[in-house]
Write an enzyme that holds these catalytic residues in place. Structure first.
Site, short mmCIF file in Angstrom:
data_model
loop_
_atom_site.label_atom_id
_atom_site.label_comp_id
_atom_site.label_asym_id
_atom_site.label_seq_id
_atom_site.Cartn_x
_atom_site.Cartn_y
_atom_site.Cartn_z
N PHE A 241 107.39 92.74 121.16
CA PHE A 241 108.52 92.96 122.28
C PHE A 241 107.83 93.49 123.70
O PHE A 241 108.55 94.04 124.38
CB PHE A 241 109.30 93.96 121.74
N THR A 464 107.69 85.47 115.49
CA THR A 464 108.52 84.86 116.42
C THR A 464 108.65 83.16 115.59
O THR A 464 109.57 82.47 115.82
CB THR A 464 107.95 84.25 117.63
N ILE A 628 114.15 71.98 122.24
CA ILE A 628 114.00 72.84 121.26
C ILE A 628 112.85 72.35 120.20
O ILE A 628 113.08 71.34 119.10
CB ILE A 628 115.20 73.06 120.47
N ASN A 630 111.43 74.12 117.34
CA ASN A 630 111.53 74.32 115.80
C ASN A 630 113.30 74.89 115.94
O ASN A 630 113.29 76.18 116.30
CB ASN A 630 110.80 75.12 115.23
N LYS A 632 114.85 76.20 113.73
CA LYS A 632 115.07 77.36 113.16
C LYS A 632 114.52 78.69 113.51
O LYS A 632 115.40 79.73 113.64
CB LYS A 632 114.63 76.91 111.60
N THR A 633 113.39 78.51 114.10
CA THR A 633 112.70 79.67 114.43
C THR A 633 113.33 79.88 115.82
O THR A 633 113.51 81.07 116.42
CB THR A 633 111.15 79.58 114.54
N GLY A 703 112.01 83.31 124.09
CA GLY A 703 112.03 84.41 123.12
C GLY A 703 112.68 85.45 123.88
O GLY A 703 113.37 86.18 123.22
N GLU A 704 112.41 85.59 125.31
CA GLU A 704 113.23 86.68 125.98
C GLU A 704 114.59 86.39 126.26
O GLU A 704 115.32 87.36 126.99
CB GLU A 704 112.28 87.15 127.06
#
Lengths: 738, 325
Positions: A241, A464, A628, A630, A632-633, A703-704
């Site tokens: 993070f 991640t 996208i 993956n 799922k992740t 991610g953020e």
């Protein structure tokens, strides 16, 4: 080339190892002869150490050494710009100065962890204390201008407008409010930990970081050894993070102690210590002023952010959010004697979108507009600061799809209109935005005689799913099943680009697009190298052919009526492997286009009408992040961000005692993060529109993203439920008792 | 952690014989082990009592009796508890986490130490931990601290939910020492901090809680434990209310009300009980009665919201009970 895997909701390639405990995190390494370090922390916030009495600790069972500034483990100050600004300008235990409460002032190394811990309690430190500056809010009025380029003001004015105040004065309506949040801590599940061992002058260190190459550079600088003599290993990282983007004293001291004692040393910071020996997210105080016409068209935005950290600027989101002819965005800084600040998930944007997106909700209410309609009336198709058109932005579709999935049309605009028994029910929404970033990363792709391909990149998987994405990127480009790819990351010896920021690793939501580009290019070159090998090696069935006549498809070479899988070929030629290492060429056209990841959050909350507990009951997030990779992740990233932001909205905050600089709640019993019961099912939907001007795969980072906007959506829903507008996070029951 | 000796006596008599200065009893360990690691508690002898025969949940002479070593999770689910005394089951289930409830015992729950951050931090002064050293909580961080029963020496909140419910039910603790056995009303068991906050209860040196008893109260079937907290679970109370109502024909015949999260010990609210008696089961009447809930409160800088929150918590609990068929 057949698309074999990109876009599939694949299980993590390392999932089984993680859930069975087979995955070895840094602290899971126990080399022979291991000693354990434990830190003694300062109990004042400002002053000098008069004396340290280590006699009793030194005599305690199993103790090997007690280090302090009086018996130092010498470390050189960091030289890199990054370390100085987002890390520590001074390493611990190098002088007698105390700069914050909970600073490392001594380190005990013993045969066992318990011996080190118990001996550390025997170290007595005497101080000459001075009163610290620790009261952030008291410092806000006298905040100074920033001194780094990061905090430069942004001023954009329409022709003929002399300054922002003139633009606001000319606006038909204005809204001004102050939005604040306390310091937040990353609190990754895995605390900062390291196992360091030396072989001659070379250091091997197991340590989870966001960028192994940068971590190695930091360690080399601190220890005064060449960078190539430092080997950082950290394939598994239990959360970062931003808190593991740079290197902190515990890791450096582990390495220095191992060098001094000539035996391996392990250091695992405790949860309590983590609050002060590593960085945290700054407190923030954001004054937002919106000017608009009565129809909702924004005419001016003036933001004044005050923080304790020049890098994290909550004034900045209007550079990415809405069309507006006049912007004035400024940062001011309060200097305090508190632990170091560092970047944390969506720096600037986390606190900044809380302010901006609440202010937009307040403006919508004042103007009698639906919050989505207000946002659509200010929809930006071009970057507000750069003026460039967005290459691919489908935020309007996010609003539309999100509203449909969530049932936004059932929302009552008038607050306190909906009840369910004793609970007030409200709906809120907010925009999330994050400018895209990617790095020109390096990758190595190696065909191996056993029929597998190693795909390696000098980045990190913070939990991640980057390891899985790395495997998928290789599988996709090479036309192979993921099972034949051996992904490798989390190791400082892996290839790193000579220039640029990619050595920072997994920061700025850049890892996935960086990996995709780097692997794409390296795999292409590896295929070329494989064909060159096939036509040049005398034992190869393709020997002597023109390279142009040999084609690679899905792991198989074909040409001239001959055909061989790469494993078979390499086995025949007696070659262990053929590889290519390249640095990606980034294809994004930043001269002509701007790039952004965005989305819309919808939240429903229930607030008890008597006792004020606000509980999140429904969440929908619709996200435009390009392709996208993956599902799922990616979903995990979005939902995880919602959890973290729910903490920001409702629970989290360090309380720094103004008089002492001590963090009163520096532990997991008193610093609250969400538990399962706080989080409902999170409905995540991706639009999946490839942004192919950004990279060939069309993927931007995400991610953020849900570090932005969620807190505002929750606060807006609470307002809708209760009619009470809380602008000071976290929104705890005591703030809803009116 | 300081070194200590360890023994695991097999009988109460043996345990009492081994107890002495510097000894501490170990049951579930969910408080003691934490505090020993922090060096907040530094026993020289740890007596593991988990082998003692202090178990069982039974009704004897109409009273519910719970062995001191029964686990929180087991008691919460026990049919002799969950049906007749919902307030007990709810107080237990709203405590801690499933993992802790599977370890922690009833006796240990009643003796758990305060969550005051200054008490738990050996770098801080604390009159409870080091008598006479001072109380930083009075001027420092005190959002979670007590507003009732505080003194100039201590404002630490009593953390147990179960104890609040038991006090509402007039429960007693049964104690054993080398001098024999005795029973003490739980309401009298806990001491106000006054000038001696280090002395938290009536236990004599080496004395052991063997069981808890709850007198028969037929109308305790209509009882509840409302716990208001920042987080939905795994968190101590900002305020809580343990309430039982004898409700007939829309009128309160009798009531039991005790509060948690607000007192230096579990806080029975007799004035509220009296005001409820004979009152109609309506929100305005509940509000009028609950207005007395925080009488005598002395809020600190960060917990000024607690008197109002406590009054509302009591109203909420009353409304929930009145709404039950």
């Amino acid at each position: 080339m057949t698309r074999t895997s990109l876009g599939a909701p694949l299980d993590r390639v390392d999932g089984r190892a993680k859930v069975t405990g087979a995955a070895r995190y840094a602290a899971d390494n126990n080399p022979a002869g291991l000693a354990h370090g434990y830190f003694v922390l300062s109990t004042i916030a400002k002053g000098t150490i008069r004396s340290i009495d280590a006699a009793r600790a030194s005599a305690a069972p199993g103790v090997l050494a007690v280090y302090s500034h009086a018996n130092p483990l010498r470390l050189l100050p960091p030289r890199s710009y990054i370390a100085q600004f987002i890390g520590e300008p001074q390493r611990a235990m190098q002088d007698a100065v105390v700069r914050h409460y909970g600073q490392i002032v001594a380190m005990v190394v013993a045969e066992t962890f318990e011996q080190a811990r118990d001996a550390a309690a025997l170290v007595t430190v005497e101080y000459d204390a001075q009163p610290p500056a620790a009261d952030f809010l008291a410092g806000v009025p006298g905040a100074r201008d920033p001194q780094t380029p990061f905090g430069h003001p942004v001023t954009i004015l329409a022709d003929g407008v002399p300054d922002i105040d003139a633009a606001l004065a000319a606006s038909e309506v204005t809204h001004t409010a102050v939005y604040t949040q306390p310091p937040e801590h990353h609190n990754p599940m895995e605390p900062h930990s390291a196992v360091a061992m030396w072989d001659g002058g070379k250091l091997t260190i197991h340590s989870g970081s966001q960028g192994p190459a940068l971590h190695a550079l930091d360690l080399a600088e601190g220890l005064g050894v060449p960078q190539e003599d430092v080997h950082v290993i950290g394939p598994y990282v239990g959360g970062g993070f931003g808190g593991k983007a740079t290197s902190w004293s515990p890791t450096l001291l582990a390495a220095a102690a191992a060098r001094a004692l000539r035996r391996p040393v392990k250091v695992v910071t405790t949860r309590e210590q983590l609050f002060t020996v590593t960085g945290h997210r700054t407190a923030s105080h954001l004054t937002v002023t919106l000017g608009a016409r009565r129809d909702g068209t924004l005419t001016a935005v003036k933001n004044l952010a005050v923080t304790t950290f020049e890098i994290e600027n909550p004034a900045s989101p209007p550079t990415a959010a809405y069309k507006c002819p006049n912007l004035d965005l400024r940062l001011k800084v309060v200097d305090l004697d508190i632990p170091r600040r560092t970047i944390m998930r969506a720096p600037g944007y986390a606190a900044g979108t809380f302010g901006l997106e609440c202010a937009m909700d307040e403006l919508a209410h004042e103007l009698g507009l639906d919050p989505i309609e207000l946002r659509m009336r200010n929809y930006a198709t071009a970057s507000p600061d750069k003026g460039l058109p967005y290459a691919s932005k489908h935020l309007d579709e996010c609003y539309r799809v999100g509203a449909e999935r969530f049932g936004w049309s059932r929302r009552k605009a008038e607050p306190r209109s909906v009840t369910d028994g004793q609970w007030l029910v409200g709906m809120g929404m907010a925009t999330c935005v994050l400018p895209s970033s990617q790095h020109a990363g390096a990758a190595r792709v190696r065909f191996r005689a056993n029929g597998t391909v190693e795909v390696a990149c000098n980045t990190a998987d913070l939990g991640t799913g980057a390891m899985t994405v790395l495997a998928m990127a290789g599988a996709d480009r090479l036309g192979l099943p993921v099972g034949r790819i051996r992904p490798a990351l989390g190791d400082s010896t892996l290839p790193v680009a000579a220039e640029g920021d990619s050595f920072m690793g997994a920061v700025g939501s850049a890892a996935t697009s960086t990996i995709l580009s780097a692997v794409h290019d390296a795999a292409g070159e590896a295929i070329t190298a494989l064909i060159a090998h096939a036509v040049s090696d005398a034992r190869s069935p393709f020997h002597g052919m023109d390279a142009q006549d040999v084609r690679y498809s899905s792991g198989v070479l074909e040409g001239g009526g001959r055909r061989a899988g790469f494993g078979e070929l390499l086995t025949t030629t007696g070659t262990p492997g053929v590889e290519a290492v390249t640095t990606a060429t980034l294809g994004e056209d930043t001269e002509r286009y701007a790039f952004i990841t965005s989305g819309a959050h919808f939240c429903e909350v229930r607030v008890h009408r008597l006792t004020g507990e606000a509980r999140l009951s429904r969440v929908t997030c619709v996200v435009d992040a390009g392709t996208i990779v993956n599902g799922k992740t990616a979903r995990g990233q979005i939902a995880g961000g919602v959890v973290m932001s729910a903490g920001q909205a409702l629970l989290e905050g360090a309380y720094v005692e103004p008089a002492t600089g001590r963090i009163a709640n520096a532990n997991f019993a008193d610093y609250l993060v969400p538990v399962n019961a706080d989080i409902p099912a999170v409905d995540v939907h991706f639009l999946d529109h490839p942004d192919t001007r950004y990279n060939p795969q069309g993927a931007r980072g995400l991610g953020e993203l849900t570090g932005t906007g969620v807190a505002a959506a929750i606060a807006n829903a609470i307002y809708n439920a209760t009619g009470t507008r809380v602008r000071d996070l976290p929104i705890t029951p005591d703030k809803l008792l009116s | 952690m300081r070194p200590y000796t360890y023994a695991a006596p097999g009988t109460v008599r043996e345990a009492l014989a081994l107890a002495g200065d510097g000894s501490a009893y170990l049951a579930g360990g969910t408080t003691l082990v934490d505090l020993v690691k922090l060096e907040v508690m530094t026993p020289e002898h740890v007596l593991d009592i988990t082998r003692l025969p202090l178990r069982g949940v039974a009704v004897r002479d109409g009273a519910l009796r719970i062995g001191a070593l029964e686990r929180m999770a087991d008691v919460a689910e026990h049919p002799l508890v969950a049906g007749p005394y919902p307030v007990l089951a709810e107080a237990l289930l709203r405590s801690a986490s499933p993992q802790i409830r599977n370890m922690a015992t009833i006796g240990g729950n009643l003796l758990q130490r305060t969550r005051c951050g200054y008490f738990r931090d050996t770098a801080s002064a604390c009159n409870k931990r080091v008598p006479g050293s001072g109380c930083p909580a009075l001027t420092g961080e005190n959002r979670m601290h007590a507003i009732l029963g505080t003194s100039d020496a201590c404002a630490a909140t009593h953390p147990s939910d179960l104890a609040v419910a038991l006090v509402a039910l007039d429960a007693s603790v049964h104690l054993a020492s080398r001098d024999g056995e005795r029973s003490v009303k739980l309401a009298d068991f806990y001491l106000l901090p006054g000038g001696t906050p280090e002395k938290e209860n009536a236990l004599r040196p080496g004395e052991l809680i063997t069981s808890v008893s709850v007198p028969a109260l037929a109308w305790a079937e209509r009882s509840t434990y409302v716990k208001v907290r920042d987080r939905s679970s795994y968190e101590f109370a900002l305020t809580s209310a343990a309430v039982a109502l004898d409700l007939r024909d829309g009128v309160v015949r009798a009531a039991r009300v005790a509060a948690g999260g607000v007192g230096t010990r579990p806080w029975r609210l007799p004035a509220v009980e009296a005001a409820l008696t004979g009152a109609p089961a309506r929100e305005d009447a509940f509000e009028a009665a609950a207005a007395k809930a925080a009488d005598g409160a002395r809020p600190l800088a960060h917990n000024a919201f607690k008197p109002e929150l406590l009054r509302r918590t009591v109203v909420r609990a009353l409304l929930e009970l009145a709404g039950r068929s």
